[in-house]
Design a protein around this motif. Structure first.
Motif, PDB file in Angstrom:
ATOM      1  N   ALA A   1       0.914  -1.056  -0.016  1.00  0.00           N
ATOM      2  CA  ALA A   1       0.088  -0.088  -0.085  1.00  0.00           C
ATOM      3  C   ALA A   1       0.721   1.349   0.013  1.00  0.00           C
ATOM      4  N   LYS A   2       0.684   2.089  -1.028  1.00  0.00           N
ATOM      5  CA  LYS A   2       1.334   3.378  -1.115  1.00  0.00           C
ATOM      6  C   LYS A   2       1.170   4.322  -0.199  1.00  0.00           C
ATOM      7  N   ASN A   3      -0.065   4.210   0.612  1.00  0.00           N
ATOM      8  CA  ASN A   3      -0.517   5.184   1.643  1.00  0.00           C
ATOM      9  C   ASN A   3      -0.160   4.817   2.907  1.00  0.00           C
TER      10      ASN A   3
ATOM     11  N   PRO B   1      -7.517  22.236  -3.840  1.00  0.00           N
ATOM     12  CA  PRO B   1      -6.532  22.801  -2.917  1.00  0.00           C
ATOM     13  C   PRO B   1      -6.249  21.479  -1.767  1.00  0.00           C
ATOM     14  N   ARG B   2      -5.084  21.487  -1.281  1.00  0.00           N
ATOM     15  CA  ARG B   2      -4.668  20.408  -0.275  1.00  0.00           C
ATOM     16  C   ARG B   2      -4.389  21.322   0.879  1.00  0.00           C
ATOM     17  N   PRO B   3      -5.427  21.873   1.674  1.00  0.00           N
ATOM     18  CA  PRO B   3      -5.187  22.489   2.713  1.00  0.00           C
ATOM     19  C   PRO B   3      -4.315  21.820   3.935  1.00  0.00           C
ATOM     20  N   ILE B   4      -3.438  22.238   5.008  1.00  0.00           N
ATOM     21  CA  ILE B   4      -2.906  21.607   5.803  1.00  0.00           C
ATOM     22  C   ILE B   4      -3.252  22.200   7.318  1.00  0.00           C
ATOM     23  N   ASP B   5      -4.342  22.740   7.096  1.00  0.00           N
ATOM     24  CA  ASP B   5      -4.739  23.737   8.564  1.00  0.00           C
ATOM     25  C   ASP B   5      -4.824  22.735   9.604  1.00  0.00           C
TER      26      ASP B   5
ATOM     27  N   THR C   1     -12.915   7.492  -1.326  1.00  0.00           N
ATOM     28  CA  THR C   1     -12.596   8.311  -2.353  1.00  0.00           C
ATOM     29  C   THR C   1     -11.557   8.012  -3.602  1.00  0.00           C
ATOM     30  N   ASP C   2     -10.546   7.271  -3.014  1.00  0.00           N
ATOM     31  CA  ASP C   2      -9.420   6.703  -4.238  1.00  0.00           C
ATOM     32  C   ASP C   2      -9.894   5.979  -5.141  1.00  0.00           C
ATOM     33  N   ALA C   3     -11.042   5.262  -4.700  1.00  0.00           N
ATOM     34  CA  ALA C   3     -11.726   4.137  -5.619  1.00  0.00           C
ATOM     35  C   ALA C   3     -12.903   4.880  -6.401  1.00  0.00           C
TER      36      ALA C   3
ATOM     37  N   ARG D   1       3.195  15.071  -3.699  1.00  0.00           N
ATOM     38  CA  ARG D   1       2.317  15.864  -3.341  1.00  0.00           C
ATOM     39  C   ARG D   1       2.162  15.727  -1.784  1.00  0.00           C
ATOM     40  N   SER D   2       2.387  14.595  -1.299  1.00  0.00           N
ATOM     41  CA  SER D   2       2.103  14.093   0.060  1.00  0.00           C
ATOM     42  C   SER D   2       3.153  14.097   0.851  1.00  0.00           C
ATOM     43  N   SER D   3       4.275  15.162   0.821  1.00  0.00           N
ATOM     44  CA  SER D   3       5.381  15.316   1.359  1.00  0.00           C
ATOM     45  C   SER D   3       5.098  15.749   2.728  1.00  0.00           C
TER      46      SER D   3
ATOM     47  N   PRO E   1     -11.734  18.130  13.534  1.00  0.00           N
ATOM     48  CA  PRO E   1     -13.134  18.370  12.979  1.00  0.00           C
ATOM     49  C   PRO E   1     -13.542  17.235  11.887  1.00  0.00           C
ATOM     50  N   PHE E   2     -12.398  17.031  11.242  1.00  0.00           N
ATOM     51  CA  PHE E   2     -12.529  15.974  10.108  1.00  0.00           C
ATOM     52  C   PHE E   2     -11.699  14.930  10.234  1.00  0.00           C
ATOM     53  N   PRO E   3     -12.002  13.439  10.092  1.00  0.00           N
ATOM     54  CA  PRO E   3     -11.085  12.656  10.255  1.00  0.00           C
ATOM     55  C   PRO E   3     -10.050  12.435   9.006  1.00  0.00           C
ATOM     56  N   SER E   4      -9.060  13.520   9.187  1.00  0.00           N
ATOM     57  CA  SER E   4      -8.107  13.777   8.176  1.00  0.00           C
ATOM     58  C   SER E   4      -7.074  12.488   8.225  1.00  0.00           C
ATOM     59  N   VAL E   5      -7.088  11.769   7.413  1.00  0.00           N
ATOM     60  CA  VAL E   5      -5.732  10.833   7.266  1.00  0.00           C
ATOM     61  C   VAL E   5      -4.232  11.470   7.481  1.00  0.00           C
ATOM     62  N   GLY E   6      -4.212  12.389   6.703  1.00  0.00           N
ATOM     63  CA  GLY E   6      -2.681  12.970   7.030  1.00  0.00           C
ATOM     64  C   GLY E   6      -2.422  13.793   8.283  1.00  0.00           C
TER      65      GLY E   6
HETATM   66  C1  EPZ Z   1      -4.775  10.807   2.330  1.00  0.00           C
HETATM   67  O1  EPZ Z   1      -4.544  12.152   1.499  1.00  0.00           O
HETATM   68  C2  EPZ Z   1      -4.296   9.930   1.014  1.00  0.00           C
HETATM   69  N1  EPZ Z   1      -2.965  10.265   0.639  1.00  0.00           N
HETATM   70  C3  EPZ Z   1      -5.185  10.091  -0.347  1.00  0.00           C
HETATM   71  O2  EPZ Z   1      -5.004   8.973  -1.266  1.00  0.00           O
HETATM   72  C4  EPZ Z   1      -6.759   9.918   0.024  1.00  0.00           C
HETATM   73  O3  EPZ Z   1      -7.537  10.191  -0.933  1.00  0.00           O
HETATM   74  C5  EPZ Z   1      -7.019  10.516   1.327  1.00  0.00           C
HETATM   75  O4  EPZ Z   1      -6.153  10.523   2.418  1.00  0.00           O
HETATM   76  C6  EPZ Z   1      -8.515  10.298   1.794  1.00  0.00           C
HETATM   77  O5  EPZ Z   1      -8.744   9.094   2.142  1.00  0.00           O
HETATM   78  C7  EPZ Z   1      -1.946   9.578   1.385  1.00  0.00           C
HETATM   79  O6  EPZ Z   1      -2.140   8.847   2.420  1.00  0.00           O
HETATM   80  C8  EPZ Z   1      -0.452   9.718   1.007  1.00  0.00           C
HETATM   81  P1  EPZ Z   1      -7.153  13.999   4.098  1.00  0.00           P
HETATM   82  P2  EPZ Z   1      -4.887  13.298   2.914  1.00  0.00           P
HETATM   83  O7  EPZ Z   1      -6.243  14.649   5.004  1.00  0.00           O
HETATM   84  O8  EPZ Z   1      -4.240  12.864   4.082  1.00  0.00           O
HETATM   85  C9  EPZ Z   1      -9.143  18.219   3.667  1.00  0.00           C
HETATM   86  C10 EPZ Z   1      -4.327   8.605  -3.631  1.00  0.00           C
HETATM   87  O9  EPZ Z   1      -4.979   8.697  -4.520  1.00  0.00           O
HETATM   88  N2  EPZ Z   1      -8.083  18.604   4.735  1.00  0.00           N
HETATM   89  O10 EPZ Z   1      -7.835  12.752   4.841  1.00  0.00           O
HETATM   90  O11 EPZ Z   1      -4.270  14.596   2.035  1.00  0.00           O
HETATM   91  C11 EPZ Z   1      -8.742  17.667   2.381  1.00  0.00           C
HETATM   92  O12 EPZ Z   1      -8.680  19.077   1.683  1.00  0.00           O
HETATM   93  C12 EPZ Z   1      -4.365   9.998  -2.674  1.00  0.00           C
HETATM   94  O13 EPZ Z   1      -3.345   7.672  -3.051  1.00  0.00           O
HETATM   95  C13 EPZ Z   1      -8.434  19.957   5.161  1.00  0.00           C
HETATM   96  O14 EPZ Z   1      -9.372  20.526   4.896  1.00  0.00           O
HETATM   97  O15 EPZ Z   1      -6.326  13.261   3.018  1.00  0.00           O
HETATM   98  C14 EPZ Z   1      -9.538  16.725   1.803  1.00  0.00           C
HETATM   99  O16 EPZ Z   1     -10.762  17.518   1.075  1.00  0.00           O
HETATM  100  C15 EPZ Z   1      -5.258  11.192  -3.007  1.00  0.00           C
HETATM  101  N3  EPZ Z   1      -7.350  20.441   6.062  1.00  0.00           N
HETATM  102  C16 EPZ Z   1     -10.179  16.072   3.049  1.00  0.00           C
HETATM  103  O17 EPZ Z   1      -9.909  16.993   4.319  1.00  0.00           O
HETATM  104  C17 EPZ Z   1      -6.316  19.608   6.401  1.00  0.00           C
HETATM  105  O18 EPZ Z   1      -5.449  20.002   7.270  1.00  0.00           O
HETATM  106  C18 EPZ Z   1      -9.306  14.789   3.309  1.00  0.00           C
HETATM  107  O19 EPZ Z   1      -8.037  14.815   3.194  1.00  0.00           O
HETATM  108  C19 EPZ Z   1      -6.288  18.098   6.015  1.00  0.00           C
HETATM  109  C20 EPZ Z   1      -7.252  17.632   4.816  1.00  0.00           C
END
Ligand code: EPZ
Length: 417
Positions: free
Chosen positions: A21-23, A120-124, A305-307, A92-94, A160-165
């Motif tokens: 798995a890349k991610n 946009p890929r916010p990191i807030d 979403t990736d599928a 992108r995901s550095s 506020p959102f279960p952000s993976v990163g």
């Molecule tokens: C990870 O991205 C994956 N990348 C993505 O896979 C995957 O689509 C995504 O999780 C959702 O499952 C890696 O693991 C390297 P998020 P990530 O933070 O961490 C918003 C692929 O194709 N958000 O869960 O960036 C964001 O804009 C890639 O392999 C904020 O608003 O996803 C997005 O709309 C693409 N603020 C949503 O949350 C933040 O600080 C989901 O983002 C962070 C995110």
């Protein structure tokens, strides 16, 4: 500029060992910085995002080398805390390096090339969380400079959102921080569990990985570890889609079927039969697919979403209407116009895409704009009559290891030129 030439019509049949798995590999490579020791990661996919991550590790002073599917990283020599713009642009995901660099050095200087192919890929969420853990952060013209004020300490963080990163960066900052960190509304993706399995092997104290609440007790030191990366669930979905659009049959070997529990029912609704036996998944697909009607992307364990893009290619040739709702990314329908050029009937309104199944697709020139969109074009081209030329396959190579070689072995008529 390399491209793929595909002649549709051949059934995809056979068996496949799915790549790692890349991610999962990406955050895990970042995590090796925390140990100052040697780690060995098996089943790492040979894809350009991994090459980019290895280049970043070497720039930071680590030794990192990949032989076949094993990466050996020794981060004892780490002597920098910055990632230059050219290396950031490669992947992108550095941002996934941020938490680990701060935890190891107390500093971090990263550049953000702003939005990416998905909008946009916010990191807030990442930055707000790190601030709560004692990091002062200065953001200007795309450069983020971070400095631990006095100590990196644990905190209670409610996402506020279960952000993976963001979940990953908090974990990477928390494992060596002073005290306890609690993450509420954490991401539950399998890749988070895999990252935590590796970190626990290194000596971290993490509880609840895969749940919505994760607790991390900071420890003094971590040591290197050996770990085998989980199979890539999105590659699994992609190969199943290739099989479905060609009325084929495929055996995915050694996968963790619970990771695609939200995807399997969609294939069954199209009329495919799925048999699961000792970690293998056997998929048998009919010549005519029925539509699976509805797919809305959600955080794990919901439909990923990736599928979405590759499942849309299945929907384009399924009888009936299929409605997609993309709830995770702002603009993740860039493959729609290219699929339309192949003869698909798709209407998009904001987050919703409505697909009317058609009987036939016709080969033509198409170009990929991002990773999963590229995969969806490959899926559709396997069904399209005549020749399809797919440009922009550098996007595909970010996440798929020799996809055209695998598909050729499964009977498809596809080659890279
Ligand atoms: C990870 O991205 C994956 N990348 C993505 O896979 C995957 O689509 C995504 O999780 C959702 O499952 C890696 O693991 C390297 P998020 P990530 O933070 O961490 C918003 C692929 O194709 N958000 O869960 O960036 C964001 O804009 C890639 O392999 C904020 O608003 O996803 C997005 O709309 C693409 N603020 C949503 O949350 C933040 O600080 C989901 O983002 C962070 C995110």
């Amino acid at each position: 500029m390399a491209k793929l030439i595909v002649e549709g019509g051949n059934k995809v049949k056979g068996q496949v060992d799915v790549q790692g798995a890349k991610n999962s590999a990406l955050p895990m490579l970042s995590a090796t910085l925390l140990t100052g020791d040697e780690s060995v990661l098996h089943c790492c996919p040979q894809i350009s995002d991994i090459d980019a991550a290895i280049r970043i590790l070497r720039y930071l002073g680590c030794s990192a080398k990949m032989h076949n599917h094993t990466v050996v990283v020794d981060s004892s020599g780490m002597n920098r805390y910055d990632i230059p713009e050219n290396l950031m642009r490669k992947m992108r995901s550095s941002v996934v390096f941020l938490g680990a660099i701060i935890a190891r050095t107390g500093r971090a200087e990263l550049y953000f090339p702003g939005g990416c192919e998905l909008g946009p890929r916010p990191i807030d969420l990442h930055l707000d969380s790190l601030r709560k853990m004692g990091v002062s952060i200065d953001e200007r013209f795309g450069c983020i400079s971070c400095k631990v004020k006095d100590t990196l300490h644990g905190a209670k963080i409610v996402l506020p959102f279960p952000s993976v990163g963001a979940t990953e960066n908090i974990i990477l900052a928390a494992v060596l921080a002073k005290g306890t960190t609690i993450i509420a509304n954490a991401a539950r993706e399998p890749e988070i569990i895999d990252l935590c399995d590796y970190l626990v092997r290194c000596g971290a104290e993490i509880y609840g990985a895969g749940e919505s609440t994760i607790i991390i007790y900071g420890v003094e030191k971590l040591k290197g570890a050996v770990h085998t990366i989980i199979p890539d669930r999105i590659v699994e979905a992609t190969l199943m889609a290739c099989c479905a659009v060609t009325g084929g049959e495929i055996l995915l070997k050694g996968i963790i079927t619970s990771h695609i529990e939200s995807i399997i029912p969609l294939f069954e609704e199209t009329g495919c039969t799925v048999t699961i036996k000792d970690g293998n998944l056997h998929l048998v697909c009919p010549q005519r697919l029925k539509s699976f009607k509805y797919a809305r992307t959600m955080p794990y364990p919901g439909f990923p979403t990736d599928a979405q893009a590759v499942m849309m290619s299945v929907a384009t040739v399924a009888q009936g209407t299929t409605v997609f709702v993309e709830n995770i990314f702002e603009s993740r329908y860039r493959h729609v116009e290219e699929l339309t050029r192949l003869g698909a009937n798709i209407k998009v309104a904001n987050k919703v895409a409505v697909v009317e199944g058609v009987d036939r697709l016709f080969g033509t020139k198409v170009s990929a704009k991002e990773l999963r969109g590229a995969a969806s074009l490959v899926v559709a081209s396997l069904r399209a009559e005549g020749i399809t030329e797919i440009e922009g396959i550098k996007f595909l190579e970010r996440g798929y290891e020799n996809l055209e070689v695998t598909l050729t072995e499964l009977g498809a008529n596809i080659r890279k030129v």
